[in-house]
Design a protein around this motif. Structure first.
Motif, mmCIF file in Angstrom:
data_model
loop_
_atom_site.group_PDB
_atom_site.id
_atom_site.type_symbol
_atom_site.label_atom_id
_atom_site.label_comp_id
_atom_site.label_asym_id
_atom_site.label_seq_id
_atom_site.Cartn_x
_atom_site.Cartn_y
_atom_site.Cartn_z
ATOM 1 N N VAL A 180 26.793 -6.295 -23.471
ATOM 2 C CA VAL A 180 25.824 -6.396 -24.560
ATOM 3 C C VAL A 180 24.427 -6.226 -23.974
ATOM 4 O O VAL A 180 24.064 -6.925 -23.025
ATOM 5 N N PRO A 181 23.627 -5.296 -24.505
ATOM 6 C CA PRO A 181 22.317 -5.029 -23.903
ATOM 7 C C PRO A 181 21.333 -6.171 -24.114
ATOM 8 O O PRO A 181 21.442 -6.939 -25.080
ATOM 9 N N ILE A 182 20.383 -6.276 -23.195
ATOM 10 C CA ILE A 182 19.245 -7.161 -23.406
ATOM 11 C C ILE A 182 18.312 -6.423 -24.352
ATOM 12 O O ILE A 182 17.767 -5.368 -24.018
ATOM 13 N N THR A 183 18.157 -6.943 -25.535
ATOM 14 C CA THR A 183 17.454 -6.230 -26.600
ATOM 15 C C THR A 183 15.943 -6.447 -26.488
ATOM 16 O O THR A 183 15.320 -7.157 -27.284
ATOM 17 N N ALA A 184 15.369 -5.838 -25.453
ATOM 18 C CA ALA A 184 13.930 -5.890 -25.202
ATOM 19 C C ALA A 184 13.391 -4.458 -25.174
ATOM 20 O O ALA A 184 14.139 -3.500 -24.956
ATOM 21 N N ILE A 224 14.707 -8.796 -31.851
ATOM 22 C CA ILE A 224 16.044 -9.053 -31.308
ATOM 23 C C ILE A 224 17.034 -9.280 -32.454
ATOM 24 O O ILE A 224 18.149 -8.755 -32.445
ATOM 25 N N ARG A 225 16.620 -10.044 -33.456
ATOM 26 C CA ARG A 225 17.507 -10.295 -34.598
ATOM 27 C C ARG A 225 17.751 -9.015 -35.393
ATOM 28 O O ARG A 225 18.838 -8.830 -35.956
ATOM 29 N N HIS A 226 16.748 -8.154 -35.452
ATOM 30 C CA HIS A 226 16.924 -6.862 -36.133
ATOM 31 C C HIS A 226 18.015 -6.059 -35.428
ATOM 32 O O HIS A 226 18.884 -5.464 -36.084
ATOM 33 N N ALA A 227 17.989 -6.080 -34.092
ATOM 34 C CA ALA A 227 19.027 -5.381 -33.324
ATOM 35 C C ALA A 227 20.392 -6.022 -33.556
ATOM 36 O O ALA A 227 21.405 -5.327 -33.658
ATOM 37 N N ALA A 228 20.410 -7.350 -33.668
ATOM 38 C CA ALA A 228 21.682 -8.049 -33.907
ATOM 39 C C ALA A 228 22.303 -7.620 -35.224
ATOM 40 O O ALA A 228 23.535 -7.455 -35.321
ATOM 41 N N ASP A 229 21.476 -7.431 -36.239
ATOM 42 C CA ASP A 229 21.985 -6.973 -37.540
ATOM 43 C C ASP A 229 22.626 -5.598 -37.416
ATOM 44 O O ASP A 229 23.662 -5.323 -38.041
ATOM 45 N N ILE A 230 22.027 -4.729 -36.609
ATOM 46 C CA ILE A 230 22.590 -3.391 -36.382
ATOM 47 C C ILE A 230 23.919 -3.507 -35.653
ATOM 48 O O ILE A 230 24.911 -2.861 -36.011
ATOM 49 N N PHE A 231 23.968 -4.377 -34.635
ATOM 50 C CA PHE A 231 25.194 -4.550 -33.840
ATOM 51 C C PHE A 231 26.342 -5.078 -34.694
ATOM 52 O O PHE A 231 27.495 -4.696 -34.501
ATOM 53 N N GLU A 232 26.019 -5.975 -35.634
ATOM 54 C CA GLU A 232 27.069 -6.554 -36.469
ATOM 55 C C GLU A 232 27.760 -5.479 -37.304
ATOM 56 O O GLU A 232 28.953 -5.579 -37.593
ATOM 57 N N LYS A 233 27.021 -4.446 -37.671
ATOM 58 C CA LYS A 233 27.601 -3.355 -38.459
ATOM 59 C C LYS A 233 28.209 -2.269 -37.587
ATOM 60 O O LYS A 233 29.267 -1.718 -37.907
ATOM 61 N N GLU A 234 27.555 -1.935 -36.471
ATOM 62 C CA GLU A 234 27.925 -0.757 -35.699
ATOM 63 C C GLU A 234 28.413 -1.061 -34.282
ATOM 64 O O GLU A 234 28.928 -0.166 -33.611
ATOM 65 N N GLY A 235 28.254 -2.282 -33.827
ATOM 66 C CA GLY A 235 28.614 -2.604 -32.453
ATOM 67 C C GLY A 235 27.462 -2.330 -31.503
ATOM 68 O O GLY A 235 26.499 -1.621 -31.834
ATOM 69 N N SER A 236 27.531 -2.885 -30.297
ATOM 70 C CA SER A 236 26.416 -2.784 -29.349
ATOM 71 C C SER A 236 26.235 -1.392 -28.773
ATOM 72 O O SER A 236 25.204 -1.097 -28.155
ATOM 73 N N ASN A 237 27.201 -0.502 -28.958
ATOM 74 C CA ASN A 237 27.031 0.878 -28.512
ATOM 75 C C ASN A 237 25.849 1.548 -29.207
ATOM 76 O O ASN A 237 25.301 2.536 -28.705
ATOM 77 N N ALA A 238 25.466 1.012 -30.348
ATOM 78 C CA ALA A 238 24.327 1.564 -31.075
ATOM 79 C C ALA A 238 23.064 1.568 -30.214
ATOM 80 O O ALA A 238 22.227 2.467 -30.324
ATOM 81 N N TRP A 239 22.927 0.559 -29.364
ATOM 82 C CA TRP A 239 21.740 0.460 -28.503
ATOM 83 C C TRP A 239 21.625 1.664 -27.571
ATOM 84 O O TRP A 239 20.527 2.166 -27.305
#
Length: 947
Positions: free
Chosen positions: A475-479, A495-510
């Motif tokens: 899981v990436p450090i969302t900085a 960071i929470r905005h990124a978490a919302d994306i991850f919940e839908k698409e997974g951490s590969n989105a980063w």
């Protein structure tokens, strides 16, 4: 007439078959077909009591090993007992799917390096690889008889879990715990990443230790400080003698640390003038061959603070500083200090505002700033650096030293300490260390108790938690960083905005998305106003991922804090600690109420299992040969608070113990083959004394097992089960009972009461065995004749000990039980010993060929023998027992019992049906070879009719 037809021999055709390895998969399929775990949970939901054991996630990177088996079986014993005891015990298995363990194994399989494949492509392969082993391990765990919600496990790679990780990170950022800094960390140059303390193993390693001379520059200041004539007359150079076991770190030296309270001396040895600790002078002189040493001056370390020395081969000053970690036990008392290469050095550097020099790259090679040593690997450079020191006359002495040295837990290579820019959790922010220490002491129960001292010491001494890893899979450090001014943007809202994306698409989105798609609209750099950003490439520590499982798993299920964490003792510095620190930082309370730890699996000689030693035993090979229940016995029978031994000899011994327990169950079941509990049960008041004693011992087993299951002393529970089956049942009760079961009338009160007792015993015994012998107990359960009950033992309740004891006490008091245990059974032991001696001498063959004569001069014993005369012969398994008014001829006293015992040949003739000797044999013209008791059994229609 063939009277054998009338003897009730055990029924050997009941369906409790042998071949445990073959039978267990059939039973496992039956459990799955009946949805046994789901049905257990449904039964317990109305209980109103929950017991939460939170599963620590193993890495999904290979088949399970014996450590996995030990851990999961211990957990399953806890789950099965508490479920039977009336609690709802949801067990959610978990897997740690990210990080170096999975990445390393996949790279090994693909035969690639870190940079050989695009990151997104590699991450997709890593996901498939991790899920493959999740499914493999899941089936292997199920084969062990482990119950759990296998269809809904928690996986750290699931998008919802990944989002929970990032939201936990956001909370810590918001509360001010997270910072980024250039600090020395454990660095694996092979894996090219920072390592957590829990990812470091300490192994034996040979290093080169060197004593190196640093020329004192502030000679005038030193002479003024020393203020002695011999010192003032010195015209040659004075050197401070340092000692180190890492010569390669000399390139980053900026200081020499002394102890403020230690006494130092300036010595002359020939033409050399050296400064070192007074306490270490003799040891150094002996090693280095210093002769005719003369002490010219002495001073305390604090007096030399601030003096400068010259680096031996680099144009750089080395400042004399003070540090409390300087040892007087080895070296010279003058410690080489390189803030980029050690935590203590770094702290000293911060205190004195020293530069942190780092000439080493991620692969452990010197960079271009290292001059002639550039491109060399640090360990290879040691020899070249030592040669350099020799050439310039700066080396006093060198020798190899064997010591424990940190190694990477994954690739097994020695690691280095290297200053890099990393993200950290400040463990002293808002008193986190002190709060954690207080909770360890006061709010968590530790089993074994030594675990408290261990984790307490670790928390008190630990450095800040390094959160970042330089790897591909996690899981990436969302900085973010401002592209214009390179300002770090670590903002909880982003960071929470990124978490919302991850919940839908997974951490590969980063890694797959453009940076602008990861940010909400309108974001700008607060420092320069820039609107173009880059994203962080580091990933989070996997210990953080698993550590916040209380946020991802427990909290959403309203199970925080949980009742129990149960893992290996290495998790004091791993999962227990990462869970504790993150939970207290986020919620202010520990995530667990109790922590239970077990040791490691070692071979029969106590050696660590390894493929190179050829002493590895896999769960699969044990189950193929013996069955899973033998593994479960191994786990239950060991004192897991220490390392747990396993070998072929141990397994064979356990298999033999299992056979004895199984045979006890088979005997009982065989003698219940014609017993219908709906019609044939005899009330307890009609039972014989030995039946009541046997039930009393069964209730003792129940009480002992229940206590030890609750205390987590499973080896004592298993010992109670084994001794009950082997001693109480096989050696005593069932041995005595054979005459009744085989020769009494089929439907006689005598036989049916014995069967009623056996029915109670096997019902209780099966429940007591169930948490340990998952398969066998269920097999036994399905063979017990019953008119009601669940189709699996694991759906049953734990017996109600209090009501059972109350019912028995009305017929057989504690005084009666004490009389049997302390008098009658010890007397039986003495009689059996005398019978064996008589057999050895040829006086008798079978014990039924004997009669026993007893005598005691003590009144209470005379009264006891008279009162129990009717049960003594069956108890001793002899044809008759007589009570004598005077000491019998050739009698011997039983050990510890004031009773004389004499063994004689039995009177009368041998009955061809029961094999007892009796004067009544031949008294019936119809049955000349039967005794009166057997004639009654054969002839009585009342005793033999059905019903």
């Amino acid at each position: 007439m063939d009277y054998k037809d009338t003897i009730n021999l055990p029924n050997t055709n009941f369906p409790m078959k042998a071949n445990l390895p073959g039978r267990e998969p059939e039973m496992l399929k039956a459990w799955e077909d009946m949805r046994i775990y789901g049905r257990i949970m449904e039964r317990r939901k109305s209980a109103g009591k929950k017991y939460i054991l939170h599963d620590g996630p193993p890495y999904s990177n290979g088949d399970i090993h014996m450590g996995h088996a030990l851990n999961k079986i211990l957990k399953d014993i806890v789950v099965k007992f508490n479920t039977m005891a009336g609690c709802e015990v949801p067990f959610i298995p978990g897997w740690d799917c990210h990080g170096l363990p999975v990445e390393h194994q996949l790279m090994k399989n693909l035969k690639i390096e870190k940079t050989d494949m695009p990151q997104v492509e590699f991450r997709e392969k890593a996901r498939d690889f991790a899920l493959k082993y999740v499914n493999i391990q899941k089936e292997e765990f199920k084969r062990l008889g482990i119950f759990g919600d296998w269809e809904n496990p928690y996986l750290t790679l699931n998008p919802k879990y990944e989002a929970a990780i990032v939201r936990s990170f956001a909370k810590l950022v918001e509360k001010g715990y997270v910072y980024k800094a250039l600090k020395p960390v454990n660095w694996c140059f092979k894996c090219e990443t920072a390592l957590a303390e829990a990812e470091v193993e300490y192994e034996s390693h040979t290093s080169v230790s060197v004593f190196v001379k640093f020329k004192l520059k502030d000679v005038d200041k030193f002479k003024k400080m020393a203020d002695k004539t011999p010192v003032n007359e010195i015209k040659k150079d004075i050197y401070v003698l340092i000692w180190t076991t890492t010569p390669w770190t000399l390139l980053a030296n900026v200081a020499i640390a002394l102890s403020s309270s230690m006494k130092y001396v300036l010595i002359q040895s020939g033409d050399s003038y050296l400064i070192l600790a007074e306490e270490l002078l003799d040891a150094v002189s002996k090693k280095a061959g210093l002769r005719d040493t003369k002490v010219l001056a002495s001073f305390y370390g604090k007096e030399a603070e601030g003096l400068s020395c010259a680096h031996p081969f680099i144009d750089r000053d080395s400042k004399i500083v003070l540090a409390d970690y300087v040892s007087h036990e080895e070296g010279s008392g003058c410690v080489h200090t390189a803030p980029g290469h050690g935590a203590d050095d770094y702290a000293t550097g911060k205190k004195y505002n020293l530069p942190t020099i780092m000439p080493v790259d991620s692969k452990g090679r010197f960079d271009d700033t290292a001059g002639e040593f550039a491109k060399m690997h640090v360990f290879s450079a040691n020899e070249k650096i030592i040669d350099k020191l020799k050439k310039i006359g700066a080396l006093l002495y060198t020798e190899p030293i064997n010591h424990t040295y940190p190694h990477c837990w994954r690739c097994k290579n020695p690691i280095i300490f290297r200053a890099t820019a990393q993200y950290f959790i400040n463990v002293d922010h808002e008193g986190l260390r002190e709060k954690s220490s207080a909770d360890i002491e006061n709010n968590v129960k530790w089993l074994p108790p030594a675990g408290k001292e261990r984790i307490s010491a670790m928390v008190k001494a630990r450095p800040d938690w390094c959160l970042s890893r330089q790897r591909l899979w996690g899981v990436p450090i969302t900085a973010f960083y401002c592209a214009s001014c390179e300002e770090l943007i670590l903002n909880e809202l982003l960071i929470r905005h990124a978490a919302d994306i991850f919940e839908k698409e997974g951490s590969n989105a980063w890694f797959a998305k453009d940076v602008k798609d990861l940010l909400p609209e309108g974001v700008s750099c607060k420092k320069c106003g820039g609107t173009t950003f880059t994203k962080e490439t580091d990933i989070l520590d996997v210990w953080f991922e698993s550590g916040v499982s209380h946020q991802a798993v427990l909290k959403p299920r309203n199970e925080f804090p949980c009742d129990l964490y149960l893992e290996g003792s290495d998790q004091h510095r791993g999962w227990f600690q990462s869970s504790l620190l993150s939970a207290i930082a986020i919620d202010g309370v520990p995530p667990y109420k109790m922590v239970l730890t077990h040791g490691f699996v070692v071979d029969g000689e106590g050696k660590k299992m390894s493929k190179s030693l050829g002493n590895v035993i896999s769960p699969e090979e044990v189950m193929k040969k013996y069955g899973a229940d033998i593994l479960r016995i191994w786990v239950a029978s060991c004192d897991y608070s220490d390392d747990v031994r396993l070998s072929g000899v141990i397994l064979e011994r356990l298999a033999e113990a299992y056979r004895k327990i199984r045979n006890t169950c088979r005997f009982i079941l065989g003698n219940l083959s014609d017993f219908d509990p709906a019609k044939d049960v005899v009330s307890i008041e009609k039972w014989s004394e030995n039946d009541k004693w046997a039930l009393g011992r069964t209730l003792w087993l129940l009480e002992s097992a229940e206590y030890n299951f609750r205390q987590f002393t499973f080896h004592k529970a298993f010992s109670a089960i084994y001794n009950f089956c082997v001693v109480d049942m096989s050696s005593i009760y069932l041995d005595v009972l054979k005459d009744t079961l085989y020769t009494a009338g089929k439907n006689s009160i005598r036989r049916r009461s014995a069967q009623s007792c056996l029915f109670e015993i096997i019902n209780i015994l099966t429940r007591v065995m169930a948490p340990i012998l998952a398969y066998t107990s269920d097999e036994v359960w399905r063979c017990i004749p019953r008119h009601k009950g669940e189709e699996s033992i694991h759906l049953e309740d734990w017996p109600d000990l209090l009501s059972l004891k109350t019912a028995l006490s009305r017929q057989f008091s504690e005084k009666d039980m004490k009389l049997w245990n302390e008098k009658l059974l010890p007397l039986r032991g003495g009689v059996l010993k005398e019978l064996e001696e008589a057999r050895t001498k040829g006086l008798i063959g079978s014990s039924l060929e004997a009669k026993v004569i007893l005598y005691s001069s003590e009144k209470d014993w005379q009264e006891l023998l008279d009162a129990k005369k009717h049960i003594l012969a069956p108890l001793f398994i002899v044809s008759s027992a007589e009570i004598s008014k005077e000491s019998p001829e050739c009698g011997k006293a039983a050990e510890g019992i004031p009773v004389d015992i004499s063994v004689k040949a039995a009177d009368g003739e041998k009955c061809q049906r029961c094999w007892n000797y009796s004067a009544t044999v031949g008294s019936s013209k119809e049955h000349l070879t039967l005794c009166a008791k057997c004639m009654e059994a054969v002839n009585s229609p009342l005793l033999n009719k059905k019903g």
